[in-house]
Design a protein around this motif. Structure first.
Motif, PDB file in Angstrom:
ATOM      1  N   GLY A 161      67.754  20.252  44.919  1.00 20.24           N
ATOM      2  CA  GLY A 161      69.123  20.481  45.360  1.00 20.24           C
ATOM      3  C   GLY A 161      69.160  21.159  46.714  1.00 20.24           C
ATOM      4  N   VAL A 162      69.962  20.621  47.621  1.00 17.33           N
ATOM      5  CA  VAL A 162      70.203  21.240  48.933  1.00 17.33           C
ATOM      6  C   VAL A 162      71.619  21.782  48.856  1.00 17.33           C
ATOM      7  N   ARG A 163      71.742  23.090  48.635  1.00 14.60           N
ATOM      8  CA  ARG A 163      73.045  23.699  48.395  1.00 14.60           C
ATOM      9  C   ARG A 163      73.695  24.169  49.685  1.00 14.60           C
ATOM     10  N   MET A 164      75.015  24.255  49.626  1.00 15.76           N
ATOM     11  CA  MET A 164      75.807  24.687  50.777  1.00 15.76           C
ATOM     12  C   MET A 164      77.041  25.421  50.290  1.00 15.76           C
ATOM     13  N   LYS A 165      77.771  26.002  51.219  1.00 18.60           N
ATOM     14  CA  LYS A 165      79.027  26.674  50.871  1.00 18.60           C
ATOM     15  C   LYS A 165      80.025  25.630  50.371  1.00 18.60           C
TER      16      LYS A 165
END
Length: 188
Positions: A163-167
């Protein structure tokens, strides 16, 4: 004098609906041909007393990496931990930092293969706006954001996560931009 024939109500409703759809389509095409907003960075306000000059602040958004391709695309820099949404005119629509998982895709060009509105991530966090674009060593790699807007905890559990998480706001923007078939370029 004969009474003119009346149209049934369904004919009126159908005609008005077709007219409304045509008007919305024309407006959408015109709006798409107009100027599009680009990402800008907010300039911090000065808190220095009058007569003093604050130190200059960086006001230019991060430049799209060289060698990231051309045309409409999502660019993901592994080293900068940053994503750019680039439109067909090569303008950056938005750029933001991300928190990568423990498994990263190899540099190269991919396409968005599927999307999932929401699920629970392998780390137990409820996530949304999942955009799958790569796989490595049996682990799917996808962009997403936590439903509650929280940043992920440091990856120290030993779990293999892609997973490449972001705001949350960035996840919403990427969800609108990254439809199935959108190019994703991964650079070092």
């Amino acid at each position: 004098m004969p009474v003119p024939a009346r149209l049934p109500s369904w004919a009126w409703v159908t005609g008005l609906t077709v007219g409304a759809i045509a008007a919305v389509t024309v407006l959408a095409v015109q709006a798409d041909k107009g100027p599009h907003p680009t990402a800008t960075s907010a300039k911090p306000r000065s808190t220095a007393p009058a007569g003093r000059h604050p130190a200059p602040a960086a006001s230019t958004p991060a430049k799209v990496p060289d060698g990231s391709g051309t045309g409409r695309r999502v660019v993901y820099s592994l080293g900068e931990k940053r994503v750019w949404l680039v439109d067909a005119s090569e303008a950056t629509r938005r750029t933001f930092t991300v928190w990568p998982g423990t498994v990263s895709p190899d540099p190269g060009t991919y396409t968005v293969s599927s999307r999932n509105e929401s699920t629970t991530g392998s780390d137990g966090v409820r996530i949304e706006h999942i955009i799958y674009f790569a796989a490595k060593s049996g682990v799917s790699v996808a962009f997403s954001n936590a439903v509650d807007g929280a940043s992920p905890p440091p990856a120290d559990s030993g779990a293999r996560t892609g997973g490449v998480r972001m705001k949350k706001a960035d996840g919403t923007a990427l969800w609108a931009f990254g439809t199935v078939g959108t190019t994703v370029t991964v650079v070092r």
